[in-house]
Write an enzyme that holds these catalytic residues in place. Sequence first.
Site, mmCIF file in Angstrom:
data_model
loop_
_atom_site.group_PDB
_atom_site.id
_atom_site.type_symbol
_atom_site.label_atom_id
_atom_site.label_comp_id
_atom_site.label_asym_id
_atom_site.label_seq_id
_atom_site.Cartn_x
_atom_site.Cartn_y
_atom_site.Cartn_z
ATOM 1 C CB THR A 175 -0.934 0.034 1.225
ATOM 2 O OG1 THR A 175 -1.805 -1.104 1.178
ATOM 3 C CG2 THR A 175 -1.784 1.297 1.232
ATOM 4 C CG PHE A 177 0.194 4.803 3.663
ATOM 5 C CD1 PHE A 177 -0.988 4.986 4.363
ATOM 6 C CD2 PHE A 177 0.688 3.517 3.515
ATOM 7 C CE1 PHE A 177 -1.671 3.903 4.903
ATOM 8 C CE2 PHE A 177 0.017 2.430 4.048
ATOM 9 C CZ PHE A 177 -1.172 2.627 4.747
#
Length: 290
Positions: A175, A177
């Site tokens: 992921t 960010f």
Amino acid sequence: MTGQNNLIAFQGEPGAYSHQACRDARPDMTALPCRTFEDVIEAVRSGQADLAMLPVENSTYGRVADIHHLLPESGLHIIDEAFVRVHISLLALPGVTLSEVTDAMSHTVLLGQCRDFLRQHGIQGMTGLDTAGSAKIVAEQGQRHIAALAAPLAGEIYGLNRLADEIEDRKNNTTRFLIMSRDPDYSRRTNRDGHGQMLTSFVFRVRNIPAALYKAMGGFATNGVNMTKLESYMVDGVFTATQFYADIEGHPDDPNVRRALDELGYFTSMINMLGVYPADPLRAEQSADS
């Protein structure tokens, strides 16, 4: 870049993957959990927190809904990116063995990321509101046959044992960010590993003329600027008002980037610079592996 509060805000319960991102990227700061993404942004805008940690995309499931709509209006600036590997642990009450577990609770997205492990052990998935919240429920309810699928950090926070680690089907699941601040920072030229790859993020709307997007993109090609991301989305639910989010390699002070952005301006009705920041070291590793 930190202020007097030394707080970094994230969305979710303590132990969420966003919390893990805060620990990894800003270990010197205290993480502040917030209920919604809007609450995260407001915590920084109001001065309650110094930085915001916001997920924007996952390598398996694509972009995070709503974030691209919130970024341009947030009033915040991207000062860093953080890549976090999604490592999933099976968390259970102390003393419980793997053979006792019949059900595993987590967010539906996480359940879909470890189907092989669940099938091999005859464990049924249970949908929870989120990953860390599921770990909290398992700890509070005290049912030995129910475990949670979450980050190892959640087990640490809620006093659960890790029966199995890294059970995700895709070991490269990551992921991305964005770390955001009230103030922009264009001064840096290297990341934490000392490498010099910089990224510039912005949103824009093209003018209502034929082939406007094609012409707007031409300046990046002719000036040798690599565009790593280009996404479109509607504005205010109107099909005719399309906004684009873009990430490019380089710094606006680089001559080729400056020329490309100048050319972009001829074919757009709006450009909003979101941030200039060093690339996460994991980005280069992934590029080398691809």
